[in-house]
Design an enzyme around this catalytic site. Sequence first.
Site, short mmCIF file in Angstrom:
data_model
loop_
_atom_site.label_atom_id
_atom_site.label_comp_id
_atom_site.label_asym_id
_atom_site.label_seq_id
_atom_site.Cartn_x
_atom_site.Cartn_y
_atom_site.Cartn_z
N HIS A 196 -5.52 -1.06 -8.03
CA HIS A 196 -5.18 -0.03 -9.01
C HIS A 196 -5.72 -0.39 -10.38
CE1 HIS A 196 -2.08 -2.62 -10.72
NE2 HIS A 196 -1.40 -2.65 -9.58
N CYS A 233 -0.74 -7.17 -6.71
CA CYS A 233 -1.85 -6.24 -6.47
C CYS A 233 -3.14 -6.79 -7.05
CB CYS A 233 -1.54 -4.89 -7.09
SG CYS A 233 -0.12 -4.05 -6.34
#
Length: 330
Positions: free
Chosen positions: A142, A150
């Site tokens: 992202h 992430c």
Amino acid sequence: MLRQLCGLAFLLIALSGCASRNLDVRGLDPIPPRLVAEMKARGMTPADPIFIRIHKQESELELWKRDRTGKFALLKTYPLCRWSGKLGPKMAEGDRQAPEGFYTVTSAMLNPRSKFNLSFDLGFPNRLESALGWKGTALMVHGACSSSGCYAMTDHGVEEVYAVVRDALAAGQDGFQVQALPFRMTPQNLSRHRADPNMPFWRNLKEGSDRFDILRQPPVVRACGRRYVFNAPPDGELDPLGRCPAFGAEAETADRLAAISLRDEAALNSPSAEAARSYVDGGMHPSFRQILATSGAKRLEKMTSSDVPVSRPEAALADPYRSQAVATGR
């Protein structure tokens, strides 16, 4: 009168909903013309299938595309702005580890309304990870340059990757493979990390990475014997925790894989490389560290992907053992 007011309220709600959808155009921007031109120059189109490879230690994301030869070629390398945890796989919810493994991303896993600008879910845990009891949710690539398990890019970086991903899936690619690796699988890195307890797991990941380097096709990934396998026939069920059946040798790759395995053993037994230092909490591409040191965090928020150009000649990626093979005469 009450009926008219209710009707007006309903109309305003409906209009506000439409307005909200019209204003939210994230994920709809086209691929930048300069990148489309680069595809054309390399014999690719926006509709051609893609493949992504992530190297955690180097904080880089490689975007590959199939070209007119039918093989995959490197299109662009993007610097990762942030990943959390340390080298090694993700095993538990809340451990802040960015995952390592083989994943397949479909169109249903794209999120144009992510609170981190744009995102796509890696699909952790995969079938093997689930069987091993590894847990975690919403492990993404992202934007927003912030990570808690992430792989984070800048907003501009993820917008570009997202557009390429979206168009390839819309053109008919069922799903694309992501290889999330701890580092570039070079002899030097193997030697530096030879004492790490994750080395058996990493060497299993390297089998899939090596197959891609040799064939320039994403390998078919299955699991048995508590590990990934890449030469299993496509039919028949495999138990990720059960014993692996006997698989036939791959004539096209067997010799090269055997040669790479010998070099891996030499690298792992070599004391020449400096031992790796442990990571306290994640990493960031060096270009971003330099920006933080000189301009601060606000500069990162306004940065475009062209501000931190990262590229690697594809010849250098053709065979990670090329320089060693030349030096040893192999």
